[in-house]
Scaffold this active site. Structure first.
Site, mmCIF file in Angstrom:
data_model
loop_
_atom_site.group_PDB
_atom_site.id
_atom_site.type_symbol
_atom_site.label_atom_id
_atom_site.label_comp_id
_atom_site.label_asym_id
_atom_site.label_seq_id
_atom_site.Cartn_x
_atom_site.Cartn_y
_atom_site.Cartn_z
ATOM 1 N N ARG A 59 0.825 -1.200 0.000
ATOM 2 C CA ARG A 59 0.000 0.000 0.000
ATOM 3 C C ARG A 59 0.862 1.253 0.000
ATOM 4 O O ARG A 59 1.851 1.311 0.715
ATOM 5 C CB ARG A 59 -0.902 0.007 1.241
ATOM 6 C CG ARG A 59 -2.101 -0.907 1.089
ATOM 7 C CD ARG A 59 -2.808 -1.166 2.382
ATOM 8 N NE ARG A 59 -3.029 0.022 3.197
ATOM 9 C CZ ARG A 59 -3.651 0.005 4.368
ATOM 10 N NH1 ARG A 59 -4.124 -1.150 4.839
ATOM 11 N NH2 ARG A 59 -3.803 1.098 5.057
ATOM 12 N N ARG A 75 -1.283 8.075 11.140
ATOM 13 C CA ARG A 75 -2.415 7.171 11.369
ATOM 14 C C ARG A 75 -2.528 6.791 12.837
ATOM 15 O O ARG A 75 -3.632 6.657 13.373
ATOM 16 C CB ARG A 75 -2.279 5.934 10.465
ATOM 17 C CG ARG A 75 -2.659 6.263 9.018
ATOM 18 C CD ARG A 75 -1.976 5.387 7.999
ATOM 19 N NE ARG A 75 -2.314 3.997 8.117
ATOM 20 C CZ ARG A 75 -1.614 3.010 7.542
ATOM 21 N NH1 ARG A 75 -0.526 3.289 6.835
ATOM 22 N NH2 ARG A 75 -1.991 1.781 7.662
HETATM 23 P P1 ADP Z 1 -5.200 -0.035 8.624
HETATM 24 O O1 ADP Z 1 -5.622 -1.450 8.325
HETATM 25 O O2 ADP Z 1 -3.745 0.143 8.464
HETATM 26 O O3 ADP Z 1 -5.736 0.432 9.944
HETATM 27 P P2 ADP Z 1 -7.227 0.793 6.741
HETATM 28 O O4 ADP Z 1 -7.037 -0.037 5.530
HETATM 29 O O5 ADP Z 1 -8.313 0.408 7.677
HETATM 30 O O6 ADP Z 1 -5.832 0.892 7.510
HETATM 31 O O7 ADP Z 1 -7.450 2.308 6.321
HETATM 32 C C1 ADP Z 1 -6.616 2.963 5.399
HETATM 33 C C2 ADP Z 1 -7.024 4.432 5.301
HETATM 34 O O8 ADP Z 1 -8.363 4.520 4.799
HETATM 35 C C3 ADP Z 1 -7.053 5.189 6.621
HETATM 36 O O9 ADP Z 1 -5.786 5.720 6.972
HETATM 37 C C4 ADP Z 1 -8.091 6.286 6.320
HETATM 38 O O10 ADP Z 1 -7.525 7.296 5.525
HETATM 39 C C5 ADP Z 1 -9.094 5.546 5.459
HETATM 40 N N1 ADP Z 1 -10.170 4.903 6.266
HETATM 41 C C6 ADP Z 1 -10.434 3.573 6.383
HETATM 42 N N2 ADP Z 1 -11.479 3.335 7.180
HETATM 43 C C7 ADP Z 1 -11.911 4.565 7.607
HETATM 44 C C8 ADP Z 1 -12.953 5.004 8.475
HETATM 45 N N3 ADP Z 1 -13.771 4.132 9.094
HETATM 46 N N4 ADP Z 1 -13.089 6.341 8.672
HETATM 47 C C9 ADP Z 1 -12.286 7.232 8.060
HETATM 48 N N5 ADP Z 1 -11.275 6.888 7.252
HETATM 49 C C10 ADP Z 1 -11.086 5.572 7.007
#
Ligand code: ADP
Ligand code: ADP
Ligand code: ZN
Length: 215
Positions: free
Chosen positions: A161, A172
């Protein structure tokens, strides 16, 4: 059965969700995956979300809650839901209550994966997935049995990613601390939270979550 997997980036939410899908036939609802698909397809949502995601900030509550509603409507009413990466703010948690109630569902467990922040950067920067089926891997912690070949589908292409770099991970983590961690007390007050040690080996974590689901 409707469960939320809650934890900072790299805690193991996606890894565990994939295993629960295989074990219990539940469905993984990952807003991160939905948003990445939207970015790839260059939809209106994707165009709005792309830069925000690259910075490691949160996409708007309205966008992600709408995605979750659509995804729930696309699955059978008796299929269990694993919410992975949603809700991430108090407003999303409130929306989820309404979204579930409107569909005759209710929340069974909020599973909190606790991890050392120091370990998260290594987890995130070593993470990659199969480009064909999406199975997750790690450079050190979970390599394919045959190098370069996906265990699950035999695919030979993998991807990383763009936001899985150290600078973005820090943002994050800060977003998680400021906006997501505060929703835990709301669920604690409803007696829904189960804490699990996310630093344990993956199989142990899966076993603990499975035990919670089986009751
Ligand atoms: P990780 O698995 O590393 O926690 P995600 O794949 O869940 O990351 O999320 C990647 C990005 O997508 C986040 O940094 C954010 O920008 C966006 N994102 C994902 N889910 C949400 C959510 N529920 N609310 C707001 N932004 C989100
Ligand atoms: P999240 O969805 O919470 O952001 P992931 O499930 O994608 O996290 O896990 C991040 C990385 O850490 C992946 O590369 C995964 O293989 C690895 N990982 C997940 N759980 C563990 C664990 N219990 N021990 C070691 N590595 C793990
Ligand atoms: Zn694969």
């Amino acid at each position: 059965m409707n469960i939320i997997l809650l934890g900072p980036p790299g805690a193991g939410k996606g890894t565990q969700a994939q295993r629960l899908v295989e074990r219990f036939g539940m469905r993984q609802l990952s807003t991160g995956d939905m948003l990445r698909a939207a970015v790839k397809a260059q939809t209106a949502v994707g165009l709005q979300a792309k830069a925000v995601m690259e910075r490691g900030e949160l996409v708007s509550d309205e966008i992600v809650s709408a995605l979750i509603g659509e995804e729930l409507d696309a699955m059978g009413p008796s299929v269990g839901a694993i919410f992975d990466g949603y809700p991430r703010t108090a407003a999303q948690a409130e929306s989820l209550d309404g979204i579930l109630a409107a569909r005759g569902r209710q929340l069974d467990h909020v599973i909190e994966l606790g991890v050392d922040e120091d370990a998260l950067v290594e987890r995130i920067t070593g993470r990659y997935t199969c480009a064909t089926c999406g199975k997750g891997y790690h450079d050190t912690f979970e390599q394919p049995k045959v190098a370069g070949v996906c265990d699950k589908c035999g695919g030979t292409e993998f991807k990383r990613r763009p936001d899985d770099n150290e600078a973005t991970v820090r943002t994050r983590m800060a977003e998680y601390r400021a906006k997501t961690a505060p929703i835990l007390p709301l669920y604690e007050a409803r007696d829904l939270v189960k804490q699990i040690d996310g630093m344990a080996p993956m199989d142990d974590v899966t076993g603990k979550i499975a035990a919670i689901i089986k009751g």
